[in-house]
Design a protein around this motif. Structure first.
Motif, PDB file in Angstrom:
ATOM      1  N   PHE A 226       0.849  -1.189   0.000  1.00 48.31           N
ATOM      2  CA  PHE A 226       0.000   0.000   0.000  1.00 48.31           C
ATOM      3  C   PHE A 226       0.886   1.240   0.000  1.00 48.31           C
ATOM      4  CE2 PHE A 226      -3.016  -3.023   1.950  1.00 48.31           C
ATOM      5  CZ  PHE A 226      -4.127  -2.761   1.160  1.00 48.31           C
ATOM      6  N   GLY A 227       0.403   2.332  -0.539  1.00 44.99           N
ATOM      7  CA  GLY A 227       1.166   3.572  -0.528  1.00 44.99           C
ATOM      8  C   GLY A 227       1.030   4.284   0.800  1.00 44.99           C
ATOM      9  N   ASP A 228       2.023   5.064   1.119  1.00 49.10           N
ATOM     10  CA  ASP A 228       2.000   5.892   2.309  1.00 49.10           C
ATOM     11  C   ASP A 228       2.263   7.314   1.853  1.00 49.10           C
ATOM     12  OD1 ASP A 228       2.335   7.067   4.755  1.00 49.10           O
ATOM     13  OD2 ASP A 228       4.204   6.049   5.247  1.00 49.10           O
ATOM     14  N   PRO A 229       1.336   8.242   1.930  1.00 47.56           N
ATOM     15  CA  PRO A 229       0.150   8.310   2.786  1.00 47.56           C
ATOM     16  C   PRO A 229      -1.176   7.931   2.119  1.00 47.56           C
ATOM     17  CG  PRO A 229       0.609  10.497   1.942  1.00 47.56           C
ATOM     18  CD  PRO A 229       1.619   9.576   1.316  1.00 47.56           C
ATOM     19  N   GLU A 230      -1.144   7.281   0.955  1.00 51.40           N
ATOM     20  CA  GLU A 230      -2.420   6.931   0.326  1.00 51.40           C
ATOM     21  C   GLU A 230      -3.213   5.940   1.184  1.00 51.40           C
ATOM     22  OE1 GLU A 230       0.575   6.965  -1.179  1.00 51.40           O
ATOM     23  OE2 GLU A 230       0.401   7.180  -3.357  1.00 51.40           O
ATOM     24  N   CYS A 231      -2.494   5.022   1.839  1.00 57.90           N
ATOM     25  CA  CYS A 231      -3.171   3.985   2.631  1.00 57.90           C
ATOM     26  C   CYS A 231      -3.974   4.607   3.770  1.00 57.90           C
ATOM     27  CB  CYS A 231      -2.129   3.016   3.183  1.00 57.90           C
ATOM     28  SG  CYS A 231      -2.839   1.650   4.072  1.00 57.90           S
ATOM     29  N   GLU A 232      -3.354   5.542   4.498  1.00 62.01           N
ATOM     30  CA  GLU A 232      -4.059   6.196   5.611  1.00 62.01           C
ATOM     31  C   GLU A 232      -5.286   6.951   5.096  1.00 62.01           C
ATOM     32  OE1 GLU A 232      -0.833   6.166   4.882  1.00 62.01           O
ATOM     33  OE2 GLU A 232       0.364   7.086   6.459  1.00 62.01           O
ATOM     34  N   THR A 233      -5.150   7.499   3.902  1.00 62.02           N
ATOM     35  CA  THR A 233      -6.237   8.282   3.304  1.00 62.02           C
ATOM     36  C   THR A 233      -7.407   7.377   2.919  1.00 62.02           C
ATOM     37  OG1 THR A 233      -4.471   9.603   2.356  1.00 62.02           O
ATOM     38  CG2 THR A 233      -6.693  10.060   1.562  1.00 62.02           C
ATOM     39  N   LEU A 234      -7.069   6.208   2.372  1.00 64.94           N
ATOM     40  CA  LEU A 234      -8.107   5.319   1.835  1.00 64.94           C
ATOM     41  C   LEU A 234      -8.813   4.496   2.909  1.00 64.94           C
ATOM     42  CD1 LEU A 234      -6.263   4.027  -1.356  1.00 64.94           C
ATOM     43  CD2 LEU A 234      -8.465   5.240  -1.315  1.00 64.94           C
ATOM     44  N   MET A 235      -8.081   4.060   3.918  1.00 67.00           N
ATOM     45  CA  MET A 235      -8.647   3.094   4.872  1.00 67.00           C
ATOM     46  C   MET A 235      -9.992   3.531   5.454  1.00 67.00           C
ATOM     47  SD  MET A 235      -7.198   0.233   5.021  1.00 67.00           S
ATOM     48  CE  MET A 235      -5.974  -0.168   3.766  1.00 67.00           C
ATOM     49  N   PRO A 236     -10.136   4.818   5.863  1.00 65.89           N
ATOM     50  CA  PRO A 236     -11.433   5.196   6.445  1.00 65.89           C
ATOM     51  C   PRO A 236     -12.593   5.140   5.446  1.00 65.89           C
ATOM     52  CG  PRO A 236      -9.718   6.773   7.047  1.00 65.89           C
ATOM     53  CD  PRO A 236      -9.148   5.903   5.972  1.00 65.89           C
ATOM     54  N   LEU A 237     -12.278   5.062   4.143  1.00 64.45           N
ATOM     55  CA  LEU A 237     -13.353   4.983   3.142  1.00 64.45           C
ATOM     56  C   LEU A 237     -13.782   3.544   2.866  1.00 64.45           C
ATOM     57  CD1 LEU A 237     -12.094   7.544   0.416  1.00 64.45           C
ATOM     58  CD2 LEU A 237     -13.863   7.914   2.158  1.00 64.45           C
ATOM     59  N   LEU A 238     -12.997   2.575   3.373  1.00 58.57           N
ATOM     60  CA  LEU A 238     -13.285   1.174   3.037  1.00 58.57           C
ATOM     61  C   LEU A 238     -14.226   0.559   4.062  1.00 58.57           C
ATOM     62  CD1 LEU A 238      -9.692   0.086   1.954  1.00 58.57           C
ATOM     63  CD2 LEU A 238     -11.496   1.189   0.604  1.00 58.57           C
ATOM     64  N   GLY A 239     -15.121  -0.281   3.571  1.00 57.03           N
ATOM     65  CA  GLY A 239     -16.156  -0.865   4.415  1.00 57.03           C
ATOM     66  C   GLY A 239     -15.622  -1.945   5.343  1.00 57.03           C
ATOM     67  N   PRO A 240     -16.487  -2.421   6.247  1.00 60.44           N
ATOM     68  CA  PRO A 240     -16.089  -3.408   7.261  1.00 60.44           C
ATOM     69  C   PRO A 240     -15.744  -4.778   6.662  1.00 60.44           C
ATOM     70  CG  PRO A 240     -18.453  -3.011   7.334  1.00 60.44           C
ATOM     71  CD  PRO A 240     -17.895  -2.001   6.388  1.00 60.44           C
ATOM     72  N   GLU A 241     -15.987  -4.944   5.350  1.00 62.54           N
ATOM     73  CA  GLU A 241     -15.665  -6.224   4.706  1.00 62.54           C
ATOM     74  C   GLU A 241     -14.175  -6.355   4.424  1.00 62.54           C
ATOM     75  OE1 GLU A 241     -17.289  -3.790   3.082  1.00 62.54           O
ATOM     76  OE2 GLU A 241     -19.391  -4.232   3.421  1.00 62.54           O
ATOM     77  N   LEU A 242     -13.397  -5.274   4.668  1.00 63.69           N
ATOM     78  CA  LEU A 242     -11.999  -5.270   4.227  1.00 63.69           C
ATOM     79  C   LEU A 242     -11.220  -6.493   4.719  1.00 63.69           C
ATOM     80  CD1 LEU A 242      -9.679  -3.829   2.741  1.00 63.69           C
ATOM     81  CD2 LEU A 242      -9.139  -2.683   4.912  1.00 63.69           C
ATOM     82  N   ALA A 243     -11.348  -6.820   5.997  1.00 65.03           N
ATOM     83  CA  ALA A 243     -10.569  -7.936   6.537  1.00 65.03           C
ATOM     84  C   ALA A 243     -10.920  -9.232   5.802  1.00 65.03           C
ATOM     85  CB  ALA A 243     -10.813  -8.082   8.035  1.00 65.03           C
ATOM     86  N   ALA A 244     -12.213  -9.430   5.536  1.00 67.43           N
ATOM     87  CA  ALA A 244     -12.630 -10.650   4.826  1.00 67.43           C
ATOM     88  C   ALA A 244     -12.088 -10.654   3.395  1.00 67.43           C
ATOM     89  CB  ALA A 244     -14.160 -10.744   4.814  1.00 67.43           C
ATOM     90  N   VAL A 245     -12.003  -9.487   2.783  1.00 67.11           N
ATOM     91  CA  VAL A 245     -11.487  -9.399   1.412  1.00 67.11           C
ATOM     92  C   VAL A 245      -9.976  -9.708   1.400  1.00 67.11           C
ATOM     93  CG1 VAL A 245     -11.051  -7.807  -0.520  1.00 67.11           C
ATOM     94  CG2 VAL A 245     -13.287  -7.815   0.622  1.00 67.11           C
ATOM     95  N   LEU A 246      -9.244  -9.161   2.367  1.00 71.45           N
ATOM     96  CA  LEU A 246      -7.805  -9.432   2.431  1.00 71.45           C
ATOM     97  C   LEU A 246      -7.550 -10.923   2.683  1.00 71.45           C
ATOM     98  CD1 LEU A 246      -6.424  -6.387   4.490  1.00 71.45           C
ATOM     99  CD2 LEU A 246      -6.680  -6.611   2.023  1.00 71.45           C
ATOM    100  N   LEU A 247      -8.363 -11.502   3.579  1.00 72.10           N
ATOM    101  CA  LEU A 247      -8.205 -12.933   3.867  1.00 72.10           C
ATOM    102  C   LEU A 247      -8.505 -13.757   2.612  1.00 72.10           C
ATOM    103  CD1 LEU A 247      -7.675 -15.238   5.875  1.00 72.10           C
ATOM    104  CD2 LEU A 247     -10.097 -15.141   6.519  1.00 72.10           C
ATOM    105  N   ALA A 248      -9.546 -13.371   1.878  1.00 69.93           N
ATOM    106  CA  ALA A 248      -9.899 -14.104   0.651  1.00 69.93           C
ATOM    107  C   ALA A 248      -8.771 -13.994  -0.374  1.00 69.93           C
ATOM    108  CB  ALA A 248     -11.207 -13.561   0.077  1.00 69.93           C
ATOM    109  N   CYS A 249      -8.131 -12.832  -0.469  1.00 72.33           N
ATOM    110  CA  CYS A 249      -6.978 -12.686  -1.367  1.00 72.33           C
ATOM    111  C   CYS A 249      -5.869 -13.652  -0.938  1.00 72.33           C
ATOM    112  CB  CYS A 249      -6.420 -11.259  -1.337  1.00 72.33           C
ATOM    113  SG  CYS A 249      -7.447 -10.051  -2.184  1.00 72.33           S
ATOM    114  N   ALA A 250      -5.617 -13.685   0.368  1.00 69.99           N
ATOM    115  CA  ALA A 250      -4.547 -14.542   0.895  1.00 69.99           C
ATOM    116  C   ALA A 250      -4.806 -16.009   0.575  1.00 69.99           C
ATOM    117  CB  ALA A 250      -4.423 -14.342   2.400  1.00 69.99           C
ATOM    118  N   LEU A 251      -6.089 -16.383   0.555  1.00 70.15           N
ATOM    119  CA  LEU A 251      -6.445 -17.790   0.322  1.00 70.15           C
ATOM    120  C   LEU A 251      -6.667 -18.114  -1.146  1.00 70.15           C
ATOM    121  CD1 LEU A 251      -8.931 -18.262   3.320  1.00 70.15           C
ATOM    122  CD2 LEU A 251      -6.498 -18.875   3.197  1.00 70.15           C
ATOM    123  N   GLY A 252      -6.535 -17.103  -2.004  1.00 70.95           N
ATOM    124  CA  GLY A 252      -6.758 -17.345  -3.436  1.00 70.95           C
ATOM    125  C   GLY A 252      -8.226 -17.511  -3.782  1.00 70.95           C
ATOM    126  N   ARG A 253      -9.118 -16.987  -2.938  1.00 69.59           N
ATOM    127  CA  ARG A 253     -10.561 -17.173  -3.152  1.00 69.59           C
ATOM    128  C   ARG A 253     -11.316 -15.845  -3.099  1.00 69.59           C
ATOM    129  NH1 ARG A 253     -12.488 -22.215  -4.027  1.00 69.59           N
ATOM    130  NH2 ARG A 253     -13.875 -20.845  -5.173  1.00 69.59           N
TER     131      ARG A 253
END
Ligand code: AMP
Ligand code: GLY
Length: 361
Positions: A226-253
């Motif tokens: 992630f970019g810095d400071p782009e990451c700090e800027t974007l995170m508050p705009l992302l929904g509560p599904e983010l953790a599930a999306v990152l986990l799904a990326c990690a699992l290839g699903r």
């Protein structure tokens, strides 16, 4: 199941994600093979060329003599880039041939470390506004985040030396929905296909640093984080599904992940840096803050540490980021700057004009 998100590029390039995966963990972050997208400019350029991704013309050079010969033959200033990781300091956008020559000498003198000092990429200079696009990917599919714009220079009016980034905002209107789709089809999909063709299963974020030239988007660089400071800027705009999306990326699903919702509104980020940044900096100054964070105002620590008495002190170039959201950019930046006014440390350095592109006051 536990999820590990590996942040910075150096451990990714050294294979931390590979080792954690081998130990059975779900990891968001590419292996050493995919991290070459950032760790070797030459490798990334070759991949882009093969994939037909728009990017400036380039000449790799493995020695000082070879690089100087390319410069001589071209007879015009070229952009000079150290091939390896150089903590964002290995690029010179030369205005004259002499400046380009000096940049080549500096790289081969080992000033950026041995990894960054063994080869260079010389590039055509391109022109246009810059924008950062992030794709979360499981190696097959991807989800794009809203585009963000960074402010690389230390000085107001985009002057002075390059930094890691002095502020950002998102979503950047430079790329509308169609523009973002164009980046997906012209840049990100072919890049991912080329990674796959090399046998690389890239599970993490691909950060495309783009220049919007008169003839369309052109890739300035890829990063594997992630970019810095782009990451700090974007995170508050992302929904509560983010953790599930990152986990799904990690699992290839990623196909099984919930849809990532994006909050409406505008996000603004201003960096407070130490005096002297990006050169020799002051350190160890006490930080006083009366800022109250809320749903629409955040403070992210970066170059800070606690002393023996538990007081927060400055300990790095970019000390902290104040981020705020509102219905428009004027209100978001007002909130961020009001928040920043409640943070004090000796030598505090920040730009007052972050977001000038989207502010009316
Ligand atoms: P990089 O470390 O690759 O992000 O480069 C740092 C900065 O140098 C970029 O954000 C651009 O502003 C500038 N830059 C890099 N490559 C070029 C290029 N080919 N033409 C013009 N500017 C460039
Ligand atoms: N904001 C630029 C970077 O993270 O490389």
């Amino acid at each position: 199941m536990n999820l590990v998100v590996v942040g910075p590029e150096a451990p990714l390039a050294e294979g931390l994600a590979d080792r954690l995966r081998a130990a059975g963990l779900a990891v968001f972050g590419p292996g050493a093979d995919g991290a070459r997208l950032e760790a070797s400019k030459h490798w990334a350029k070759a991949l882009m060329q093969e994939a037909g991704v728009p990017t400036a013309g380039y000449w790799p050079a493995g020695s000082r003599e070879e690089a100087l010969a390319v410069l001589e033959a071209q007879g015009r200033p070229l952009v000079v880039k150290a091939d390896g990781l150089a903590a964002g300091k290995g690029v010179t956008v030369a205005d004259t041939v002499l400046e380009a020559r000096e940049a080549i000498e500096a790289i081969f003198s080992g000033r950026f470390g041995t990894a960054a000092g063994s080869s260079v990429v010389l590039e055509e200079r391109t022109h246009g506004p810059e924008v950062s696009v992030f794709a979360l990917t499981d190696g097959e599919r991807m989800v794009l985040l809203p585009p963000a714009q960074d402010h690389k220079r230390i000085g107001e009016g985009d002057t002075g030396p390059n930094t890691g980034g002095m502020g950002a905002y998102a979503p950047a209107p430079l790329l509308d929905r169609d523009g973002l789709e164009q980046v997906r089809s012209l840049v990100l999909e072919p890049t991912l296909a080329s990674l796959r063709a090399r046998g690389i299963s890239y599970r993490g974020v691909i950060y495309a640093g783009l220049m919007l030239t008169a003839s369309g988007p052109s890739v300035i660089e890829f990063n594997c984080r992630f970019g810095d400071p782009e990451c700090e800027t974007l995170m508050p705009l992302l929904g509560p599904e983010l953790a599930a999306v990152l986990l799904a990326c990690a699992l290839g699903r990623l196909d099984r992940a919930p849809r990532l919702t994006i909050q409406p509104g505008c996000s603004a980020c201003v960096i407070a840096a130490a005096e002297g940044y990006p050169g020799r900096i002051r350190r160890g100054d006490a930080i006083e803050s009366s800022l109250c964070t809320s749903d629409t105002l955040q403070l992210f620590h970066a170059g800070t540490e606690r002393d023996a008495d538990g007081r927060c002190r400055t300990s790095g170039g970019r000390v902290l980021a104040v981020v705020a959201q509102a219905g428009d950019f004027d209100a978001a930046f007002e909130r961020a700057y009001d928040g920043l006014a409640q943070v004090r440390f000796e030598g505090i350095t920040f730009r007052r004009d972050i977001g000038h592109q989207v502010r009316s006051r």
